[in-house]
Write an enzyme that holds these catalytic residues in place. Structure first.
Site, mmCIF file in Angstrom:
data_model
loop_
_atom_site.group_PDB
_atom_site.id
_atom_site.type_symbol
_atom_site.label_atom_id
_atom_site.label_comp_id
_atom_site.label_asym_id
_atom_site.label_seq_id
_atom_site.Cartn_x
_atom_site.Cartn_y
_atom_site.Cartn_z
ATOM 1 N N ASP A 84 0.714 -1.324 0.033
ATOM 2 C CA ASP A 84 0.052 0.037 0.090
ATOM 3 C C ASP A 84 0.815 1.194 0.013
ATOM 4 O O ASP A 84 2.235 1.219 0.067
ATOM 5 C CB ASP A 84 -0.988 -0.185 1.259
ATOM 6 C CG ASP A 84 -2.264 0.514 0.855
ATOM 7 O OD1 ASP A 84 -2.528 1.386 -0.013
ATOM 8 O OD2 ASP A 84 -3.274 0.180 1.497
ATOM 9 N N ASP A 89 -10.786 3.795 -3.661
ATOM 10 C CA ASP A 89 -10.858 2.181 -3.544
ATOM 11 C C ASP A 89 -12.418 1.961 -3.996
ATOM 12 O O ASP A 89 -13.112 2.718 -4.548
ATOM 13 C CB ASP A 89 -11.020 1.976 -2.037
ATOM 14 C CG ASP A 89 -9.805 1.909 -1.564
ATOM 15 O OD1 ASP A 89 -8.667 2.006 -2.099
ATOM 16 O OD2 ASP A 89 -9.787 1.708 -0.264
HETATM 17 C C1 GLA Z 1 -6.234 1.451 1.383
HETATM 18 C C2 GLA Z 1 -6.248 0.164 0.327
HETATM 19 C C3 GLA Z 1 -7.389 -0.826 0.669
HETATM 20 C C4 GLA Z 1 -6.981 -1.439 1.772
HETATM 21 C C5 GLA Z 1 -7.026 -0.421 2.944
HETATM 22 C C6 GLA Z 1 -6.250 -1.080 4.285
HETATM 23 O O1 GLA Z 1 -7.121 1.977 1.479
HETATM 24 O O2 GLA Z 1 -6.580 0.948 -0.898
HETATM 25 O O3 GLA Z 1 -7.397 -1.702 -0.472
HETATM 26 O O4 GLA Z 1 -5.930 -2.244 1.803
HETATM 27 O O5 GLA Z 1 -5.869 0.656 2.738
HETATM 28 O O6 GLA Z 1 -6.076 -0.019 5.466
#
Ligand code: GLA
Length: 421
Positions: free
Chosen positions: A150, A238
């Site tokens: 991430d 997301d």
């Molecule tokens: C980000 C990523 C998600 C998930 C969260 C976890 O938002 O884009 O897919 O992994 O972090 O905290």
């Protein structure tokens, strides 16, 4: 800015990506499950991983190709141990991680974990910055197969670092490279799949294949096409599981179809079926579009609570075969004569892409129910004279001739595989 036409399929061009992590994994879009959409931090546990692995077997998902059980953020304790190592949270992993990977491997499945290029993960757990090689050695010792990486709490001009740094732009390569290099350093002992979750920053689709095997490219705005530059808050990148997310992500997928080949795939984010935010038609379009654009198919739902209608969708073998086709080429939009112009932010009706043994055509009722027809001579890759055979993946209908026509309900989709005879 590029014109919309760029996103319309000009030809079924043969693109090769430069694959740096050419370690034999990621040759097809990966298939599996991830804990994040299920119950966020609460699902990052051995209990969920093992229950899901059992369901992969009992629901027949393993036989269809679902393989990875991926645990997302929040699996460790909030700090490293005195030797600087990550510690699996004992409340979530009472027997440690290796006991779980061993069990999952014994079932013929694979196990994934989550890390972050900054000094903390997005949920505030220890990040991997400055610990890359030691952490990869630890993953290898546990037998981890997949590593999602991430982009939170990365170096930033703001002090203290915010969860989401919007400045400096154009830098994510800098903090993804040390992890890529650490993984390259262990390739003889373990072949990890490296999934870049940098939220589409810095046009990752143009360089992701030289860093990893798949990359999240999801764009920010609901109504922008072609792809905008990312400068805004990351919160909307997301898949939030609603229809607007499917429209935003699916619509944008058309613009980067050429960045898809064995060893490197655009990751449209985890599938958000089974949450009750989408109706059955919308779930079919969500799954169908992710399948034909060669996105990884990663289930984000609790398999102990799945409905029969969602199960039917995720077990559609015809669609899975299209997704897993050895060519690895993504479908994109095309505009048949007389078809309306694309509307920004809305799913365009006509999609097509090459397969090793034919062409896939997607018809999406993204904005209105009705009759959707396709003349095969208008489909890129099918031109010229001749006759065709086709099969539709959701209804099982088959046909022969030069065209096909379907009544499609609002937000539903038909996916046909067409072969010249
Ligand atoms: C980000 C990523 C998600 C998930 C969260 C976890 O938002 O884009 O897919 O992994 O972090 O905290």
């Amino acid at each position: 800015m590029k014109s919309w036409k760029v996103a319309l399929l000009p030809a079924l061009a043969n693109t090769r990506l430069t694959v740096a992590l050419d370690n034999g994994v990621g040759l097809k879009p990966h298939m599996g499950w991830s804990s994040w959409n299920v119950a966020q931090c609460n699902a990052a546990s051995a209990r969920y991983a093992l229950a899901t692995a059992d369901k992969f077997i009992s629901l027949g998902l393993k036989d269809l190709g679902y393989e990875y059980i991926n645990i997302d953020d929040c699996w460790s304790t909030k700090s490293r141990d005195s030797s600087g190592r990550l510690v699996p949270d004992p409340a979530k992993w009472p027997n440690g991680i290796k006991a779980v990977t061993d069990r999952i491997h014994s079932m013929g499945l694979k196990f994934g974990l989550y890390g972050c290029a900054g000094d903390k993960t997005c949920a505030g757990y220890p990040g991997n910055e400055g610990h890359e090689r030691g952490d990869v050695d630890q993953l290898v010792s546990w037998g981890v197969d997949f590593w999602k990486y991430d982009n939170c709490y990365t170096p930033c001009r703001q002090n203290p670092r915010p969860q989401t740094c919007t400045s400096p732009a154009g830098s994510t390569k800098t903090w993804y490279a040390p992890m890529r290099d650490a993984i390259l350093g262990v390739q003889n002992t373990k072949k990890l799949h490296f999934n870049l979750c940098n939220w589409g920053r810095d046009e990752v689709w143009t360089w992701g294949a030289s860093y990893g095997h798949s990359w999240r490219y999801v764009v920010i705005a609901h109504h922008q096409h072609p792809l905008p530059r990312l400068t805004d808050s990351r919160m909307s990148v997301d898949n939030w599981g609603d229809w607007a997310s499917v429209e935003r992500i699916g619509n944008a997928a058309a613009g980067i179809y050429q960045y898809s080949a064995p060893g490197g795939f655009n990751d449209l984010d985890m599938l958000y079926l089974g949450s009750s935010k989408l109706n059955t038609n919308q779930e079919k379009l969500h799954f169908g579009l992710w399948a034909i654009t060669k996105s990884p198919l990663v289930l984000g739902l609790d398999l102990e609570k799945i409905s029969n209608s969602t199960l039917d969708i995720i077990r559609n073998k015809g669609l899975i075969d299209i997704n897993q086709d050895s060519l690895g080429k993504a479908a994109t939009t095309f505009r048949p004569p007389g078809a309306p112009a694309p509307v920004n932010g809305k799913i365009y009706p006509y999609w097509a892409g090459p397969l090793s043994d034919g062409v896939v055509v997607g018809l999406c009722a993204g904005t209105s129910a009705g009759t959707y027809s396709v003349n095969f001579k208008d489909v890129p890759g099918l031109g010229g004279s001749g006759s065709y055979e086709w099969r539709e993946m959701y209804t099982g209908q088959t046909g022969k001739g030069t065209s096909a026509s379907f009544n499609i309900g609002l937000h539903d989709m038909r996916v046909i595989k067409v072969m010249k005879v």
